[in-house]
Design an enzyme around this catalytic site. Structure first.
Site, PDB file in Angstrom:
ATOM      1  N   ARG B  44       0.824  -1.205   0.000  1.00  7.04           N
ATOM      2  CA  ARG B  44       0.000   0.000   0.000  1.00  7.04           C
ATOM      3  C   ARG B  44       0.865   1.266   0.000  1.00  7.04           C
ATOM      4  O   ARG B  44       0.541   2.237  -0.636  1.00  7.04           O
ATOM      5  CB  ARG B  44      -0.931  -0.008   1.215  1.00  7.04           C
ATOM      6  CG  ARG B  44      -2.325   0.461   0.820  1.00  7.04           C
ATOM      7  CD  ARG B  44      -3.315   0.388   1.942  1.00  7.04           C
ATOM      8  NE  ARG B  44      -3.336  -0.926   2.577  1.00  7.04           N
ATOM      9  CZ  ARG B  44      -4.038  -1.203   3.685  1.00  7.04           C
ATOM     10  NH1 ARG B  44      -4.755  -0.253   4.254  1.00  7.04           N
ATOM     11  NH2 ARG B  44      -4.017  -2.402   4.206  1.00  7.04           N
ATOM     12  N   LYS B 104      -9.088 -16.667   3.511  1.00  9.99           N
ATOM     13  CA  LYS B 104     -10.261 -17.483   3.868  1.00  9.99           C
ATOM     14  C   LYS B 104     -11.561 -16.720   3.699  1.00  9.99           C
ATOM     15  O   LYS B 104     -12.570 -17.278   3.281  1.00  9.99           O
ATOM     16  CB  LYS B 104     -10.154 -18.000   5.295  1.00  9.99           C
ATOM     17  CG  LYS B 104     -10.077 -16.886   6.306  1.00  9.99           C
ATOM     18  CD  LYS B 104      -9.851 -17.377   7.721  1.00  9.99           C
ATOM     19  CE  LYS B 104      -9.502 -16.189   8.597  1.00  9.99           C
ATOM     20  NZ  LYS B 104      -8.090 -15.996   8.815  1.00  9.99           N
ATOM     21  N   GLY B 133      -3.833 -23.147   8.655  1.00 11.44           N
ATOM     22  CA  GLY B 133      -2.424 -22.808   8.464  1.00 11.44           C
ATOM     23  C   GLY B 133      -1.628 -23.823   7.686  1.00 11.44           C
ATOM     24  O   GLY B 133      -1.950 -24.130   6.537  1.00 11.44           O
ATOM     25  N   ASP B 200     -14.431 -16.354  12.053  1.00  8.32           N
ATOM     26  CA  ASP B 200     -13.265 -16.961  11.405  1.00  8.32           C
ATOM     27  C   ASP B 200     -13.504 -18.459  11.157  1.00  8.32           C
ATOM     28  O   ASP B 200     -13.281 -18.964  10.046  1.00  8.32           O
ATOM     29  CB  ASP B 200     -12.036 -16.753  12.311  1.00  8.32           C
ATOM     30  CG  ASP B 200     -10.807 -17.451  11.795  1.00  8.32           C
ATOM     31  OD1 ASP B 200     -10.139 -16.907  10.903  1.00  8.32           O
ATOM     32  OD2 ASP B 200     -10.514 -18.572  12.269  1.00  8.32           O
ATOM     33  N   LYS B 204     -13.987 -20.828   7.498  1.00 11.25           N
ATOM     34  CA  LYS B 204     -13.249 -22.065   7.234  1.00 11.25           C
ATOM     35  C   LYS B 204     -14.205 -23.240   7.055  1.00 11.25           C
ATOM     36  O   LYS B 204     -13.972 -24.126   6.228  1.00 11.25           O
ATOM     37  CB  LYS B 204     -12.248 -22.320   8.350  1.00 11.25           C
ATOM     38  CG  LYS B 204     -11.131 -21.257   8.363  1.00 11.25           C
ATOM     39  CD  LYS B 204     -10.383 -21.241   9.680  1.00 11.25           C
ATOM     40  CE  LYS B 204      -9.233 -20.238   9.646  1.00 11.25           C
ATOM     41  NZ  LYS B 204      -8.638 -20.052  10.988  1.00 11.25           N
TER      42      LYS B 204
END
Lengths: 431, 431
Positions: B44, B104, B133, B200, B204
């Site tokens: 960025r 994800k 991971g 989260d 997944k």
């Protein structure tokens, strides 16, 4: 156009492969991109009903003819053993077929030849089912960890011995008694030699080491091998007293200097909090230590018709897809050539129980023997008194030769009545 | 000729990817068949030293320009979030680049679009790092189990919540206190919402369900989601009394009729002897039940720069090899189209603790409520007396809606002073 599959062997695994190919044919066709069709099944004798429900005309005793037939695309070998499996696979490869095999003995003895032949012919040879049954393990090692550096593999890769050791641990039973139970339950064969003497695990260790370290230089003959026939109830009790459990492990380890690898199979004492320690019954599990990925474990059933067939079919889908795409994996192209160092140079750690005379100076003399061989003692405790006195020692890490030599010297000391238990220890906090 | 890699993002994971690409360049080149070379890194803001040691001229703020540059072969996306990641990946795919991503959120929200775009363009999109991971999990599910039928996936896929629940279990601490400890140790973020509310894990779960059941019909929004903020020390104690541990699980399950799937994230009581129960600290593990393969488990670190980078590099080697061979995987081509059924239809089982008046007829009335809702009781026990009396019930399996309704009715009974604990139970012997 269907992809034609030749099956070599139609025993427990082969019949299950046929059953699954038929039952899941629509799903498999969708995943491959074209139907899979059985082109022929080579068996030793015709005429037996194998419960596969396939057209009897598909059976043949001419295995060589089958694997070289022009319409066959993929050969699935589930005969086992070295010959005729090796010749048939090499014939198939030369005829441009891709190969799926569950043959650990052959892969361990002569994997490099097979991989080189497949690479030269531009075809695939996949063998997930050869180690730890249905557990996806070889392809993850080969593919998923291709961007990492594996330093160590610790595996429970033989279900029979794990079952026996688990029973000894849970019931305080001896080896012979637990083996009988395993045989009664079908977990051990009538002649259990290949399992209990570690031959089966050694073949798998060779295959794991080749994949983990990208070296073609490892065969079953390079693997240091000790079985579990001499593990006693006393060893198990000693392990318990230390918070450990006894497991038969296949261990593949990169030397500290990175210039060689050690590959071995033997019983070890393992701390109960290690993830491998809770692998009970006939389950398999493989623990992988990689530089970036860290500590990984793969767990599941290590044998049996259905699990093995699952692994064979997974491979079959992959090689069929590759074939359809006109490609192949070319495994073994990256050969680090890392050699296997002898067991004596492998760094290990020993647990030793000595029956000793309970008199002053014993510990001093024992400690002297350790020092003379360059081995440090991590901890020592005395148990019992008088005629029952026992010294229990755990060494620091040292070359295995120095540790073996230490035990030999201890055995010859007057004040040592007997070496009650010697076993290597793995995965301690500082190891 | 080197394979040129464009990196989008250079935070913790990106910098580690660069470091490993440089350190292992010879090994990676041997495994791919040609060197991997960094062609550019989109960030960025320029000018920050990211400790990568790469030529500063490689950094650019023009991400779109980088992903469409003609000399780039593979794009590695480690920015995270939906935009601009999605647009950049789609631009890269349209420009014929293969993609590796750890994203994800994006895969869970719009994976089907990305996979379809890649398939149409004949390039790869790999995303092993997006779930659990470094644990090789997505490719084993997709490839190794391609010949099998997965029935259920149970996963500990969020390290933060596993750490918190593990601390609550080990120390008897409450949620708030354990969250603070996790934050102090760097296992939880200052704003822990995404982890502790299950967002989260839900992302997944959607990715796992798509792969396990070969259906493109699952997004994060389809996942029933409950976090761990309402898990109390009392729940943990109740679980202990039953020989259970509390875990936040992502559960993907095929309906019994095979015509739909349930996908959910919520806390569950799990028997201590289940392999997932011994997954402590911030580790991840995913348990897979497949028809032929049986019960498999994959275990390892679920997050962190190095493990995530290991997964990214494993993918990078694979897509680079495919590219060199002129092929791609074409994932998502087999779409069963299985829909997700609502949580109310999912078959579950409840553990319920009720603070009750200790008087005759209470159990009879409670049992009646269960019966009225068509739910059977598996077992019940009373604990304490008088004002401390508690009824602890475990139901048989029933549709979740019937169980939730049962709890609502129990809450309204006079003789029930409070519903002290309600939690679903998984992996019991008969479930």
């Amino acid at each position: 156009m269907a992809m034609k599959v030749a099956l070599l062997g139609c025993g427990v695994v082969g019949a299950e492969v046929v059953r699954l190919l038929n039952r899941q044919s629509a799903d498999l066709a969708a995943r491959v991109g074209t139907p899979l069709e059985i082109g022929g099944i080579a068996v030793r004798r015709l005429g037996r009903d194998r419960g596969t429900g396939v057209d009897p005309a598909l059976f043949t005793t001419d295995a060589t003819g089958l694997v070289t037939r022009p319409d066959i695309d993929v050969v699935v070998e589930v005969i086992g053993g070295i010959e005729p499996a090796r010749s048939l696979i090499l014939d198939a490869i030369k005829a441009g077929k891709s190969v799926v095999t569950a043959n650990k003995a052959l892969l361990a003895e002569d994997g490099a030849t097979l991989l080189a032949a497949a690479r030269a012919a531009g075809v695939d040879i996949y063998y997930e089912a050869s180690v730890a049954g249905a557990i996806p393990l070889l392809r993850p090692l080969r593919d998923s960890l291709a961007g990492d550096r594996v330093n160590r593999v610790l595996g429970i890769v033989n279900g029979t011995t794990n079952f026996i050791l688990d029973r000894m641990d849970a019931q305080g039973a001896g080896f012979a008694e637990s083996l009988e139970e395993a045989q009664a339950l079908g977990y051990a064969e009538a002649d259990p030699t290949a399992d209990v003497e570690g031959f089966d695990a050694a073949a798998k260790a060779a295959i794991l080491a080749r994949l983990a370290f990208h070296t073609q230089n490892v065969t079953a003959a390079d693997v240091h091998r000790e079985g579990i026939t001499e593990v006693t109830a006393g060893d198990i009790a000693s392990a318990k007293a230390m918070g450990c459990v006894v497991k038969l492990l296949a261990i593949c380890q990169r030397a500290e200097d990175g210039l060689s690898v050690g590959v071995r199979v033997h019983p070890v004492m393992l701390p109960r909090e290690h993830p491998l320690a809770s692998v009970t019954e006939a389950y398999n599990a493989v623990f992988v230590e990689a530089e970036s990925a860290g500590r990984l474990m793969f767990y599941g059933p290590g044998a049996g018709g259905a699990p093995t067939a699952s692994a064979v079919l997974g491979d079959l889908v992959a090689v069929a897809r590759n074939r359809l795409a006109g490609t192949s994996v070319g495994e073994g192209g990256h050969d680090t050539g890392l050699p296997v160092h002898p067991m004596g140079q492998t760094v290990t750690r020993y647990h030793i129980s000595l029956d000793v005379a309970d008199r002053p100076g014993v510990l001093a003399r024992v400690a002297e023997v350790f020092a003379e061989n360059g081995v440090s003692i991590k901890n020592v405790r005395q148990e019992g008194f008088g005629d029952d006195a026992q010294l229990v020692l755990v060494s620091h890490q040292a070359p295995d030769a120095a540790l073996a030599q230490t035990v030999e010297r201890l055995r010859r000391l007057d004040m040592v009545r007997a070496v009650a238990s010697v076993m290597r220890v793995e995965a301690f906090a500082d190891a």
